[in-house]
Design an enzyme around this catalytic site. Structure first.
Site, PDB file in Angstrom:
ATOM      1  CG  ASN A   1      14.251   4.712   5.477  1.00 36.89           C
ATOM      2  OD1 ASN A   1      13.929   5.742   5.944  1.00 36.89           O
ATOM      3  ND2 ASN A   1      14.609   4.267   5.171  1.00 36.89           N
TER       4      ASN A   1
ATOM      5  CE1 TYR B   1      13.634  -3.970   8.039  1.00 39.48           C
ATOM      6  CE2 TYR B   1      15.949  -3.427   7.805  1.00 39.48           C
ATOM      7  CZ  TYR B   1      15.388  -3.763   7.763  1.00 39.48           C
ATOM      8  OH  TYR B   1      14.148  -3.931   6.145  1.00 39.48           O
TER       9      TYR B   1
ATOM     10  CG  ASN C   1      -0.125   0.317   2.467  1.00 37.01           C
ATOM     11  OD1 ASN C   1      -0.032  -1.250   2.839  1.00 37.01           O
ATOM     12  ND2 ASN C   1      -0.549   1.193   3.462  1.00 37.01           N
TER      13      ASN C   1
END
Length: 253
Positions: free
Chosen positions: A214, A176, A25
């Site tokens: 980020n 991450y 999206n």
């Protein structure tokens, strides 16, 4: 006519390639969907948020893409099963899966400070989510004449780059970055298991792109980051599988 001949006939008769991009999206996922749409493919926009998903579909269609929405939360078994059923009912197969949905895992991420809940969240989305979606959609991918899977990784998932003195690999990360290393390792195992099936599965590194993940600090655009995923999604039969690539070529593990 056997199933394989039916698959080839579908493509020979000009049936568009059907692709699904998770987390499509916004950001890199949206640009991957746009890039696949530009190839003339039917592109499923997988996303949790209904409003953002439908807005993305509308924007993609306005740009000429044959896009459709797929409600999808990669961390939820029922949601993934429903997405697989939707694709099966509508198309009977899936040609390309791009596992793009990901989270950073919050901050701080120094190993001595990280909240274990954030590590679990990163692994649940970035690794287990990929396994969950891939396994649910493999039966549909097996019905394709030229099935492709692209898993969106990152250069920060490379242990070689992370441990190389002077290499710029971003901030210290115990959630991450290791989740992307884990994803890389899992993808290699998929490639080994699927070696003789015709399913090509590879890892794409988009580079440091300006996205919500980020805070838009990246130096590359999402469209630039999407290019390698589009390239891997469109690999010809006999192409590489189990590889880790950015736009310049293979990356070290």
């Amino acid at each position: 006519m056997n199933e394989k001949n039916e698959q080839h006939e579908q493509h020979e008769q000009g049936a568009p390639t059907v692709a699904l991009v998770t987390g499509a999206n916004k950001g890199i996922g949206y640009e991957i969907a746009a890039g696949l749409g530009a190839l003339g493919w039917r592109v499923g926009v997988g996303a949790r948020d209904e409003g953002r998903r439908e807005a993305a579909v509308e924007a993609l269609r306005a740009g000429g893409a044959d896009a459709f929405g797929v409600p999808l939360d990669v961390t939820d078994d029922a949601s993934v099963a429903a997405a697989a059923e939707l694709l099966a009912d509508r198309f009977g197969r899936l040609d390309v899966l791009v596992n793009n949905a990901a989270v950073t895992g919050g901050s701080p991420q120094e190993p001595t400070l990280v909240d274990l809940a954030e590590v679990r969240l990163a692994v649940e989305t970035n690794v287990l989510g990929v396994i969950r979606v891939t396994n649910a959609l493999l039966p549909l991918l097996r019905r394709s004449a030229s099935p492709r899977i692209v898993n969106m990784s990152s250069g920060v998932g490379s242990l070689t780059l992370q441990s190389r003195p002077g290499e710029e690999t971003g901030p210290i990360s115990a959630a991450y970055s290791p989740s992307k290393t884990f994803l890389n390792a899992v993808t290699v195992q998929y490639a080994k298991e699927l070696r003789d099936t015709g399913i090509l599965i590879n890892l794409a590194c988009p580079g440091y792109c300006a996205t919500d993940l980020n805070g838009h600090r990246g130096v590359r655009t999402p469209a630039q980051g999407a290019a390698i995923a589009v390239r891997l999604a469109a690999l010809p039969d006999g192409g590489p599988s189990g590889g880790f690539f950015n736009e310049d070529g293979p990356l070290p593990w």
